[in-house]
Design an enzyme around this catalytic site. Structure first.
Site, PDB file in Angstrom:
ATOM      1  CD  GLU A 145      -2.850  -1.345   2.294  1.00 16.86           C
ATOM      2  OE1 GLU A 145      -2.795  -0.507   3.199  1.00 16.86           O
ATOM      3  OE2 GLU A 145      -3.637  -2.307   2.306  1.00 16.86           O
ATOM      4  CG  ASP A 152     -13.042  -8.391   0.713  1.00 15.06           C
ATOM      5  OD1 ASP A 152     -12.923  -7.418  -0.052  1.00 15.06           O
ATOM      6  OD2 ASP A 152     -12.574  -8.405   1.861  1.00 15.06           O
ATOM      7  CG  ASN A 165      -0.640  -6.828  -1.630  1.00 11.47           C
ATOM      8  OD1 ASN A 165      -1.212  -7.363  -2.580  1.00 11.47           O
ATOM      9  ND2 ASN A 165      -1.164  -6.807  -0.408  1.00 11.47           N
TER      10      ASN A 165
HETATM   11  O1  9MR Z   1      -8.149  -8.054   7.745  1.00 12.47           O
HETATM   12  C1  9MR Z   1      -7.246  -7.311   8.522  1.00 12.47           C
HETATM   13  C2  9MR Z   1      -7.948  -6.846   9.790  1.00 12.47           C
HETATM   14  O2  9MR Z   1      -8.224  -7.937  10.633  1.00 12.47           O
HETATM   15  C3  9MR Z   1      -7.069  -5.846  10.527  1.00 12.47           C
HETATM   16  O3  9MR Z   1      -7.792  -5.316  11.627  1.00 12.47           O
HETATM   17  C4  9MR Z   1      -6.660  -4.751   9.569  1.00 12.47           C
HETATM   18  C5  9MR Z   1      -5.785  -3.755  10.273  1.00 12.47           C
HETATM   19  O4  9MR Z   1      -5.244  -2.815   9.402  1.00 12.47           O
HETATM   20  O5  9MR Z   1      -5.963  -5.293   8.464  1.00 12.47           O
HETATM   21  C6  9MR Z   1      -6.786  -6.127   7.711  1.00 12.47           C
HETATM   22  O6  9MR Z   1      -6.078  -6.593   6.585  1.00 12.47           O
HETATM   23  C7  9MR Z   1      -5.701  -5.593   5.624  1.00 12.47           C
HETATM   24  C8  9MR Z   1      -4.432  -6.072   4.948  1.00 12.47           C
HETATM   25  O7  9MR Z   1      -3.434  -6.324   5.896  1.00 12.47           O
HETATM   26  C9  9MR Z   1      -3.927  -5.065   3.921  1.00 12.47           C
HETATM   27  N1  9MR Z   1      -4.948  -4.721   2.972  1.00 12.47           N
HETATM   28  C10 9MR Z   1      -6.251  -4.360   3.524  1.00 12.47           C
HETATM   29  C11 9MR Z   1      -6.732  -5.436   4.493  1.00 12.47           C
HETATM   30  C12 9MR Z   1      -8.123  -5.107   4.987  1.00 12.47           C
HETATM   31  O8  9MR Z   1      -8.133  -3.921   5.724  1.00 12.47           O
END
Ligand code: 9MR
Length: 504
Positions: free
Chosen positions: A157, A290, A217
């Site tokens: 990101e 998703d 990513n």
């Molecule tokens: O799914 C993840 C969630 O449980 C966490 O609270 C969150 C914290 O930032 O991160 C989520 O996963 C993210 C991933 O690491 C990077 N791309 C976006 C995902 C969804 O927010």
């Protein structure tokens, strides 16, 4: 909505049989595109037959029978993030959950994607630290799990929201330095956290003889365009990063959290965008899929199952799209439960398959192929592989060559990524002081060079004098703004001098 495993299996096999009978009955030979094997009845088996992995993100608390049965790849949803496993000097701590996930994957013959090293979020003790500390963490994380991790998200990101095409203005990207102020970070003394992190990761991989592949990513990078046909500047910026630093980057992740946001919808040019990255020679993965079940505000109009089918098909149609990972098992256990974006309902290991599951399984069982509107991948016969044993701190790409500026009309610049026997050219078309509604770019290739593939353009000619014109979505360029197209060729491109003409 849901169906039992038994019903799914019966239906899938029946569908393949019916298709084969139809072809034979009409006097046609059964085509090679029909699956050779019987339809598989799990996502992981169907994907494996098609030559890709189908995976899931999970935490240790979710490692139930469905995970190893349905999925051939595992991404730790949170347990390998720096806020869990990094200390402030880049050493490792609290790796227990990560170890549990890696061990589970190994026992069940699943690939692992490490997630993630260099990220502005969930950075924990790494937050605000130097590149040297990041480098230490990169080395420690890579070496701890070695080849038990097939793919690592080295950088996550890096690009801003809202389709600006800019890097984030947050640590770690604020560490970037343009020492001589010339607008790029390509000179001696310049730093770029993306490049420098990948260089470090590549050094560690090479020093340890690892096979781990190094990925970048991001989200909202999936289509060539966003809603309304606007160019996807975030995707274009990611493309530039991968092209420039190709020798250190092995794979690109399109997170694919699809929803109503104008920059997060599923566009019809998803496959073309996967293809242009694949044409750089990297593997492309759908990493965090998703799909919001309520897409009433966007321009797709189809239901969730159809949208899943569309995404899976786009990946299947590109040979170098080698994996799809869904971001969780069941809706109720998802980070965005209210949008019901996954393949199962239920929870706690007691799951029911949704229509989206059946659609994905069916699409995977159709295997790879190409749709007529999207020509097959034409990967370089000799892809770039010039990774130095001791990578330089300067960038791999050739500097852009350009035409003189044009007050009105348009100008074009070419960036080349060359290797022995081939090249990829990215051409940026910039409108002058007035908007243009169409453009034509000409250039003469040196003898021996031949264009084999082009994207975001119509072209006439493959060698010698070649002309490129806009396609529907990139002809209109506002004053001072740019559009990009690209092409791939065999031979040597030499130094290309493009001319740009604005057309009516
Ligand atoms: O799914 C993840 C969630 O449980 C966490 O609270 C969150 C914290 O930032 O991160 C989520 O996963 C993210 C991933 O690491 C990077 N791309 C976006 C995902 C969804 O927010």
């Amino acid at each position: 909505m849901s169906s039992s495993p038994g019903r799914t299996r019966t239906r899938s096999r029946f569908a393949v049989l019916a298709a084969a009978t139809l072809l034979v009955g009409s006097g046609l030979t059964v085509q090679a595109s029909l699956p050779a094997a019987a339809a598989a009845d799990t996502l992981r088996a169907a994907a494996a037959q098609a030559g890709l992995f189908f995976g899931v993100a999970a935490s240790p608390g979710r490692l139930n029978a469905t995970v190893s049965r349905e999925f051939g790849q595992l991404t730790p949803e949170n347990d390998m993030k720096p806020d869990t496993i990094a200390n402030s000097s880049g050493g490792l701590q609290n790796t227990g959950n990560a170890d549990t996930l890696v061990n589970y994957a190994q026992t069940n013959n699943m690939l692992v994607r490490g997630h993630t090293m260099v990220w502005h979020s969930q950075a924990g003790a790494l937050q605000g630290q130097s590149q040297a500390v990041l480098n230490n963490f990169i080395g420690n994380a890579l070496n701890r799990w070695g080849n038990r991790i097939a793919y690592w998200d080295v950088v996550n990101e890096a690009l801003e929201d809202n389709n600006t095409g800019r890097r984030r203005n947050q640590w770690p990207h604020t560490m970037n330095r343009d020492a001589n102020g010339d607008g790029d970070t390509f000179d001696a003394g310049d730093t770029d956290v993306i490049r420098d992190s990948f260089i470090r990761a590549k050094q560690v991989v090479q020093a340890g003889g690892l096979t781990t592949k190094l990925c970048i990513n991001d989200y909202d990078v999936e289509g060539l365009t966003v809603q309304g046909g606007t160019p996807n500047r975030k995707a274009n910026a990611l493309y530039d990063i991968v092209r420039n630093y190709r020798q250190y980057i092995d794979c690109v992740g399109f997170q694919s959290h699809f929803n109503d946001n104008p920059n997060s919808i599923i566009t019809d040019d998803l496959q073309a965008n996967i293809q242009r990255f694949a044409d750089l020679g990297v593997e492309v993965h759908i990493t965090e899929l998703d799909i919001d079940d309520d897409l009433s505000n966007n321009d797709i109009g189809a239901g969730q199952a159809a949208n899943y089918r569309k995404v899976v098909r786009a990946c299947l149609n590109v040979a170098r799209c080698t994996g799809i990972t869904v971001w969780g098992i069941a809706d109720s256990e998802s980070w965005r439960a209210s949008e019901r974006g996954l393949l199962f309902t239920g929870g706690n290991g007691n799951y029911q398959k949704k229509a989206a599951y059946t659609a994905v399984l069916d699409e995977l069982n159709k295997g790879r192929g190409t749709s007529p509107s999207n020509p097959p991948s034409n990967p370089p016969s000799n892809p770039p592989s010039n990774e130095p044993s001791n990578p330089p701190s300067n960038p791999p790409s050739d500097p852009p060559t350009s035409t003189p500026p044009n007050p009105a009309g348009c100008t074009a610049t070419v960036s080349l990524n060359s290797w022995t026997g081939g090249f990829v050219a990215t051409v940026r078309v910039t409108a002058g002081s007035a908007p243009v509604s169409g453009w034509s770019v000409g250039m003469t290739l040196p003898s021996g060079a031949t264009v084999t593939n082009a994207w975001n353009t119509n072209r006439s000619g493959n060698s010698g004098a070649v002309q490129f014109t806009n396609v529907g979505h990139n002809g209109r360029i506002a004053a001072g703004q740019s559009a990009e197209f690209g092409f791939q060729g065999t031979g040597s491109a030499g130094s290309l001098t493009p001319t740009c003409t604005a057309t009516a």
